[in-house]
Design a protein around this motif. Structure first.
Motif, PDB file in Angstrom:
ATOM      1  N   ASP A 133       6.039  21.066  13.778  1.00 64.34           N
ATOM      2  CA  ASP A 133       5.326  20.080  14.890  1.00 64.34           C
ATOM      3  C   ASP A 133       5.380  18.877  13.917  1.00 64.34           C
ATOM      4  O   ASP A 133       4.897  18.531  12.833  1.00 64.34           O
ATOM      5  CB  ASP A 133       4.151  20.434  15.123  1.00 64.34           C
ATOM      6  N   PHE A 134       6.464  17.809  14.434  1.00 56.98           N
ATOM      7  CA  PHE A 134       6.767  16.477  13.898  1.00 56.98           C
ATOM      8  C   PHE A 134       5.771  15.549  14.306  1.00 56.98           C
ATOM      9  O   PHE A 134       5.960  15.002  15.555  1.00 56.98           O
ATOM     10  CB  PHE A 134       8.227  16.314  14.018  1.00 56.98           C
ATOM     11  N   ARG A 135       5.038  14.723  13.498  1.00 60.46           N
ATOM     12  CA  ARG A 135       3.841  13.790  14.199  1.00 60.46           C
ATOM     13  C   ARG A 135       3.951  12.461  13.548  1.00 60.46           C
ATOM     14  O   ARG A 135       3.115  11.741  14.089  1.00 60.46           O
ATOM     15  CB  ARG A 135       2.379  14.427  13.858  1.00 60.46           C
ATOM     16  N   ASP A 136       4.534  12.266  12.436  1.00 57.74           N
ATOM     17  CA  ASP A 136       4.597  10.738  11.814  1.00 57.74           C
ATOM     18  C   ASP A 136       5.835  10.787  10.987  1.00 57.74           C
ATOM     19  O   ASP A 136       6.344  11.784  10.508  1.00 57.74           O
ATOM     20  CB  ASP A 136       3.469  11.022  11.156  1.00 57.74           C
ATOM     21  N   LEU A 137       6.123   9.562  11.004  1.00 57.07           N
ATOM     22  CA  LEU A 137       7.349   9.235   9.877  1.00 57.07           C
ATOM     23  C   LEU A 137       6.973   8.724   8.367  1.00 57.07           C
ATOM     24  O   LEU A 137       6.711   7.432   8.085  1.00 57.07           O
ATOM     25  CB  LEU A 137       7.973   8.096  10.524  1.00 57.07           C
ATOM     26  N   TRP A 138       6.879   9.737   7.611  1.00 59.29           N
ATOM     27  CA  TRP A 138       6.586   9.241   6.291  1.00 59.29           C
ATOM     28  C   TRP A 138       7.394   8.635   5.376  1.00 59.29           C
ATOM     29  O   TRP A 138       6.990   7.497   4.823  1.00 59.29           O
ATOM     30  CB  TRP A 138       5.744  10.640   5.521  1.00 59.29           C
ATOM     31  N   PRO A 139       8.773   9.311   5.175  1.00 63.25           N
ATOM     32  CA  PRO A 139       9.657   8.416   4.374  1.00 63.25           C
ATOM     33  C   PRO A 139       9.704   7.069   4.721  1.00 63.25           C
ATOM     34  O   PRO A 139       9.889   6.151   4.016  1.00 63.25           O
ATOM     35  CB  PRO A 139      10.812   9.238   4.386  1.00 63.25           C
ATOM     36  N   GLU A 140      10.223   6.831   6.193  1.00 62.54           N
ATOM     37  CA  GLU A 140      10.182   5.615   6.754  1.00 62.54           C
ATOM     38  C   GLU A 140       9.019   4.651   6.555  1.00 62.54           C
ATOM     39  O   GLU A 140       9.203   3.408   6.312  1.00 62.54           O
ATOM     40  CB  GLU A 140      10.300   5.734   8.172  1.00 62.54           C
ATOM     41  N   LEU A 141       7.787   5.389   6.447  1.00 63.10           N
ATOM     42  CA  LEU A 141       6.572   4.296   6.398  1.00 63.10           C
ATOM     43  C   LEU A 141       6.711   3.861   4.975  1.00 63.10           C
ATOM     44  O   LEU A 141       6.246   2.647   4.817  1.00 63.10           O
ATOM     45  CB  LEU A 141       5.381   5.387   6.271  1.00 63.10           C
ATOM     46  N   PHE A 142       6.822   4.343   3.863  1.00 67.56           N
ATOM     47  CA  PHE A 142       7.059   3.931   2.464  1.00 67.56           C
ATOM     48  C   PHE A 142       8.207   2.956   2.306  1.00 67.56           C
ATOM     49  O   PHE A 142       7.854   1.971   1.599  1.00 67.56           O
ATOM     50  CB  PHE A 142       7.379   4.917   1.546  1.00 67.56           C
ATOM     51  N   GLU A 143       9.308   3.126   3.261  1.00 71.12           N
ATOM     52  CA  GLU A 143      10.534   1.975   3.105  1.00 71.12           C
ATOM     53  C   GLU A 143      10.011   0.816   3.786  1.00 71.12           C
ATOM     54  O   GLU A 143      10.217  -0.338   3.116  1.00 71.12           O
ATOM     55  CB  GLU A 143      11.714   2.484   3.803  1.00 71.12           C
ATOM     56  N   VAL A 144       8.818   0.962   4.636  1.00 69.89           N
ATOM     57  CA  VAL A 144       8.710  -0.378   5.391  1.00 69.89           C
ATOM     58  C   VAL A 144       7.552  -1.154   4.381  1.00 69.89           C
ATOM     59  O   VAL A 144       7.676  -2.234   4.393  1.00 69.89           O
ATOM     60  CB  VAL A 144       8.102   0.044   6.769  1.00 69.89           C
ATOM     61  N   TYR A 145       6.327  -0.269   4.056  1.00 72.61           N
ATOM     62  CA  TYR A 145       5.223  -0.991   3.455  1.00 72.61           C
ATOM     63  C   TYR A 145       5.096  -1.156   2.084  1.00 72.61           C
ATOM     64  O   TYR A 145       4.569  -1.929   1.324  1.00 72.61           O
ATOM     65  CB  TYR A 145       4.207  -0.373   3.705  1.00 72.61           C
ATOM     66  N   LEU A 146       6.227  -0.448   1.416  1.00 67.05           N
ATOM     67  CA  LEU A 146       6.106  -0.669  -0.267  1.00 67.05           C
ATOM     68  C   LEU A 146       7.182  -1.838  -0.332  1.00 67.05           C
ATOM     69  O   LEU A 146       8.363  -2.028   0.201  1.00 67.05           O
ATOM     70  CB  LEU A 146       6.837   0.605  -0.986  1.00 67.05           C
ATOM     71  N   THR A 147       7.074  -2.642  -1.248  1.00 69.22           N
ATOM     72  CA  THR A 147       7.628  -4.020  -1.623  1.00 69.22           C
ATOM     73  C   THR A 147       7.961  -4.210  -3.124  1.00 69.22           C
ATOM     74  O   THR A 147       7.361  -3.571  -3.958  1.00 69.22           O
ATOM     75  CB  THR A 147       7.142  -5.060  -1.233  1.00 69.22           C
ATOM     76  N   GLY A 148       8.912  -4.795  -3.401  1.00 67.00           N
ATOM     77  CA  GLY A 148       9.201  -5.300  -5.017  1.00 67.00           C
ATOM     78  C   GLY A 148       9.528  -4.292  -5.831  1.00 67.00           C
ATOM     79  O   GLY A 148      10.374  -3.196  -5.544  1.00 67.00           O
ATOM     80  N   VAL A 149       9.016  -4.305  -6.931  1.00 66.42           N
ATOM     81  CA  VAL A 149       9.183  -3.301  -8.038  1.00 66.42           C
ATOM     82  C   VAL A 149       8.911  -1.919  -7.664  1.00 66.42           C
ATOM     83  O   VAL A 149       9.466  -0.856  -7.718  1.00 66.42           O
ATOM     84  CB  VAL A 149       8.658  -3.676  -9.396  1.00 66.42           C
TER      85      VAL A 149
END
Length: 400
Positions: A133-149
């Protein structure tokens, strides 16, 4: 048939906080006569506390038992400690499950980092079917909100999450998702699986709904109730309230905000400064919130432009309360609101866009009546009964 239902973040029976989605899914398995073992962490993700029970395994009835796996606490939703908690939970699940004698179906709620690969392994060991049951986009979430180093350092881990998710979908024989957007992502990995969208839906009886009453004359009462965290378009909303108070003070518009989070203190300050246009309630109990909803005319769904949320549960609640929606989400929700004429869309972060939509409703109250009536059709489709009957049909199709 023995079903192993595993989740690292869901509620359990008798808990008030959290979505009922997993319990409704379990109920469909039970209706078919299956035996369900529901495995969850001892740590409650929603209220960030440890569940305290005399035993870690207890029976709800003869066909349904809950297994609490000891897990460590965490406070941040995106934190190293949360990932450590999930990793240790996955290891403990593996240790527990390999001792079982027979499993026919492994049902996994995604995203479940580490646990996804554990379930693929268990599927092969027990020669069981894997349902996802697929409920959320986790890898994509980190790509969007993590920045810089931090984003650079995290790149190998993010790619590992993508790979694990792909392998999990590839090994699933049945895939459900809480939105069509998510389902399409899963189908790209495994187009041969039986699949369908099962929206979170809404249980009108459970929430004792009151329908909004103030539709045409008098004050235009606009409500936002929900999280006040970073990924909501709260700053845009506060700017609009300031403009209405300073430039449209003669307009009888009143905003009601209920919830808590990062922006709570700032909203409280604005409620003092713009007290004729804004009331802030903090977090309300369900009965008080329902009472507030019943007095309002328009609702807000205000996510920021970065959000990856596809179809939030809040939309169903607002539809069932027949509150026309001013919405910032694109994709499925934006298309639904436009095509079914149940609200107005605005561009996240665009103050003029949000202000204009509010003024449209203020100046055209008959539009509110039309949109409110249009919500009747949506209510039937997104009802709990309709959505989980789809889930049941999917299970039965697999049996055939």
């Amino acid at each position: 048939m023995n079903v192993l239902f595993i989740s690292n973040h869901d509620k359990i029976p008798e808990e008030e906080v959290g979505f009922n989605h997993p319990l409704y899914q379990i109920d469909e398995f039970l209706k078919l006569g299956y035996n369900v073992t529901y495995i969850v962490p001892s740590f409650n993700h929603f209220n960030k506390t440890q569940r305290i029970y005399n035993e870690n395994i207890y029976s709800i009835n003869e066909k349904f038992k809950v297994v609490l796996i000891k897990s460590i606490s965490y406070s941040g939703n995106i934190s190293v400690k949360r990932f450590l908690s999930h990793f240790l939970f996955s290891v403990s699940v593996l240790k527990y499950v390999v001792k079982l004698k027979k499993i026919d179906i492994i049902f996994l709620a995604l995203p479940s980092p580490f646990l996804d690969i554990v379930c693929v392994f268990l599927k092969k060991i027990f020669k069981a079917e894997l349902y996802v049951d697929f409920r959320d986009l986790w890898p994509e979430l980190f790509e969007v909100y993590l920045t810089g180093v931090l984003k650079i350092i995290s790149w190998p881990f993010i790619k590992l999450l993508y790979l694990n998710r792909y392998i999990t979908f590839k090994n699933a024989s049945v895939i459900t998702a809480v939105s069509n957007t998510y389902l399409k992502i899963a189908q790209r990995s495994n187009p041969n699986a039986l699949s369908d969208v099962v929206y979170l839906g809404y249980d009108e009886n459970l929430n004792h709904d009151k329908i909004c009453q103030n539709n045409i004359l008098g004050t235009l009462n606009i409500i936002y109730a929900g999280s006040l965290s970073h990924n909501y378009d709260v700053e845009c909303l506060l700017s609009v309230i300031k403009i209405i108070d300073e430039n449209y003070s003669e307009y009888d518009i009143l905003f009601h905000v209920a919830g808590n989070g990062f922006y709570s203190e700032n909203i409280q300050k604005h409620a003092v400064i713009h007290n004729k246009k804004l009331k802030f309630y903090g977090k309300l109990e369900r009965e008080s919130l329902n009472d507030l909803y019943s007095k309002c005319s328009v609702s807000l769904c205000i996510y920021d432009s970065k959000t990856l949320i596809s179809f939030p549960a809040k939309i169903f609640e607002l539809m069932f309360k027949k509150l026309p929606i001013i919405n910032s989400l694109k994709g499925e929700v934006g298309e639904l609101i436009e095509n079914k004429r149940i609200g107005l869309n605005y561009s996240a972060g665009d103050i003029d866009s949000l202000l204009n939509q509010i003024l449209i409703f203020y100046k055209n109250r008959n539009l509110l009546v039309e949109y409110k009536n249009n919500m009747n059709e949506c209510k039937d489709y997104y009802s709990k009964e309709n959505q989980y009957s789809k889930f049941s049909l999917l299970i039965k199709s697999k049996i055939k």
